[in-house]
Design an enzyme around this catalytic site. Structure first.
Site, PDB file in Angstrom:
ATOM      1  CG  ASP A 243      -1.975   1.070   1.144  1.00  0.00           C
ATOM      2  OD1 ASP A 243      -2.970   0.845   0.436  1.00  0.00           O
ATOM      3  OD2 ASP A 243      -1.818   2.143   1.788  1.00  0.00           O
ATOM      4  CG  ASN A 251      -4.297  11.694  -5.234  1.00  0.00           C
ATOM      5  OD1 ASN A 251      -3.602  11.738  -6.237  1.00  0.00           O
ATOM      6  ND2 ASN A 251      -4.955  10.602  -4.872  1.00  0.00           N
ATOM      7  CG  HIS A 256      -6.813  13.708  -8.389  1.00  0.00           C
ATOM      8  ND1 HIS A 256      -7.018  12.670  -7.519  1.00  0.00           N
ATOM      9  CD2 HIS A 256      -7.571  14.745  -7.937  1.00  0.00           C
ATOM     10  CE1 HIS A 256      -7.884  13.043  -6.576  1.00  0.00           C
ATOM     11  NE2 HIS A 256      -8.239  14.305  -6.814  1.00  0.00           N
ATOM     12  CG  ASP A 260      -3.707   9.242 -12.182  1.00  0.00           C
ATOM     13  OD1 ASP A 260      -4.170   8.682 -11.173  1.00  0.00           O
ATOM     14  OD2 ASP A 260      -4.406   9.849 -13.013  1.00  0.00           O
ATOM     15  CD  GLU A 286      -4.636   4.261  -1.706  1.00  0.00           C
ATOM     16  OE1 GLU A 286      -4.924   4.597  -0.549  1.00  0.00           O
ATOM     17  OE2 GLU A 286      -5.423   4.395  -2.669  1.00  0.00           O
TER      18      GLU A 286
END
Length: 384
Positions: A243, A251, A256, A260, A286
Site C-alpha cells: 500500500d 493527491n 491527481h 497517477d 493505491e
C-alpha cells in the site's frame, strides 16, 4: 464450314419430305398395279414405311438430345464464367491442390496475400501447402485432418511470407472426387489483424489501464492456478500486499495527475524487482499485490525489503512536482497447501495493517498456524 442448327434442321426436313414423296408414289404405283398386301412389292413398301417412321423418331430424339446438350453446355459456360469471376476477384485466397498438398492453381488474392506480384513468382517460392506453414507440425495436422475427414473447417495457423514475415490464416478446404481425380479446393483468409485485435482486447481485459499491471480479476485467476501448482508440487507460495503510504496527501498536495504518476512509478519498481514467474497486480486504488511462486517467507521478506528500499530512493516527477514516496508491505507464505487464496489474502492484509500501525515504510510478515513457521527475516518486522 460450320452448319447451324437451323440449317441442319432444314436439311433433315427436306430429306424426310423427299422420302415421303417417294413413299406416296410407291403406294400410288401399287394401287394402279393392283398389287395385293401379300405381294413382294407391297411388303417392301410397308417395311420401308416402318423404317421411315423409326428414322423420324430417332432424328427427333437426336434433336431433343442435341438441344439438351446445347443448354447444358450453355449453363456450364455460364457457371465457369461465374466461378472464374469469383476466383479472380475474391478478397480471400482460393487454391486448388492435390490430396498431398501440391498446389495446382491459386487466385490473385492469395498471390498478393503472401507478397508476390504474380502466380509464377509464388510457385517459385512454394508449390505446396506445407511450405506456407510457419510450423511443420501445423502443416501435418492440416493434411491429416483433411485426408481423415475429407474437409477442414476454420483451421487457424501461422503462415510465412517470402520476406520472412508472418501472418495468421484461417483455412477451410474440402477434398473432392476420388482416386486419381481427387482434388482439394480451399479458401484461405488473412486473420492477422483480427488476431491482433482479439489479443489486444484480451490484454486490455486483463490489465490495469493506468499502470499496465495485471488487474484484480486476472490476478485472482493466475493466483488460483499457482496455488493449485503449489499444492501439487509441495512448493512454498508467498504473497506481498503493498500500500502506498499517505497517498491521499500526495493527491491533495500535488494533484491527481501526480498521484497517477506515482502509481505508474510504483508499477515500474515492481516490474524491475520481480522475476518473470512472479505475478504483480494492481489490487485496487493505491493497493498492489505480488504473488511469488516457489518462494519461502524468508525470500519473500527479502524481496519486500528490496522493494521498500528501491521505492524510497525513487523520485516521482510530474510537471513541476518532484517528490518521493514510501510503501508499507505485508508478507505471508503458505508452505503446506492448506491455505485458500482468500485466506492468503487475509493474512497478507493483517500483516499490511500491522506495518501501517507500526509507522509505515516497513515490512511485516504474518506468522499464523497455517503459514510457514520458520523465517530468517528481521524479528522486528514479524507480526505474530
Amino acid at each position: 464450314m460450320s452448319i447451324t442448327q437451323r440449317e441442319a434442321t432444314a436439311s433433315e426436313g427436306e430429306i424426310f419430305s423427299r422420302e415421303e414423296r417417294v413413299l406416296r408414289r410407291a403406294r400410288e404405283a401399287l394401287e394402279r398395279a393392283r398389287e395385293g398386301r401379300g405381294s413382294p412389292w407391297a411388303t417392301l413398301v410397308a417395311e420401308y414405311e416402318k423404317l421411315f417412321r423409326h428414322s423420324r423418331r430417332l432424328v427427333s430424339m437426336g434433336d431433343r438430345m442435341q438441344r439438351t446438350l446445347n443448354e447444358l453446355n450453355r449453363r456450364l459456360a455460364v457457371s465457369e464464367e461465374r466461378y472464374r469471376g469469383i476466383f479472380e476477384n475474391a478478397a480471400e485466397g482460393i487454391f486448388r491442390a492435390d490430396p498431398g498438398g501440391r498446389l495446382v492453381e491459386i487466385n490473385p488474392a492469395l498471390v498478393r496475400m503472401f507478397g508476390f506480384d504474380n502466380a509464377a513468382d509464388f510457385f517459385t517460392h512454394a508449390d505446396d501447402m506445407a511450405a506456407l506453414f510457419a510450423d511443420g507440425s501445423a502443416a501435418r495436422q492440416y493434411l491429416e485432418e483433411l485426408n481423415e475427414n475429407g474437409e477442414v473447417r476454420g483451421f487457424q495457423a501461422e503462415m510465412t511470407s517470402p520476406g520472412g514475415g508472418l501472418l495468421w490464416a484461417q483455412i477451410s478446404a474440402r477434398l473432392l472426387g476420388g482416386n486419381e481425380e481427387a482434388a482439394v479446393v480451399g479458401v484461405l483468409a488473412d486473420i492477422t489483424e483480427r488476431r491482433r485485435m482479439m489479443e489486444e482486447m484480451c490484454r486490455l481485459a486483463r490489465t490495469d489501464a493506468l499502470t499496465g499491471l495485471w488487474n484484480r480479476g486476472y490476478f485472482m485467476e493466475l493466483a488460483r492456478h499457482e496455488m493449485a501448482r503449489s499444492r501439487r508440487d509441495g512448493a512454498p507460495l508467498s504473497l506481498l500486499m503493498i500500500d502506498a503510504d499517505h497517498f491521499k496527501t500526495i493527491n491533495d498536495t500535488h494533484g491527481h495527475d501526480a498521484g497517477d504518476e506515482a502509481l505508474r512509478t510504483l508499477a515500474d519498481c515492481f516490474r524491475r524487482s520481480v522475476r518473470e514467474v512472479d505475478v504483480p497486480a494492481r489490487f485496487g486504488g493505491e493497493e498492489f499485490v505480488i504473488l511469488l511462486p516457489g518462494t519461502s517467507r524468508c525470500g519473500a521478506c527479502g524481496v519486500a525489503e528490496r522493494l521498500t528500499a528501491d521505492i524510497r530512493e525513487t523520485e516521482v516527477r510530474c510537471g513541476e512536482s518532484r517528490f518521493r514516496l514510501t510503501v508499507s508491505i505485508g508478507a505471508t507464505t503458505c508452505a503446506d497447501g492448506s491455505v485458500t487464496l482468500d485466506g492468503l489474502l487475509k493474512f497478507a492484509d493483517i500483516a499490511l495493517y500491522a506495518a501501517k500501525k507500526k509507522g509505515r515504510d516497513r515490512v511485516e510478515a504474518y506468522l499464523g498456524p497455517a503459514c510457514a513457521l520458520h523465517h530468517e527475516a528481521k524479528p522486528s518486522r514479524e507480526t505474530p
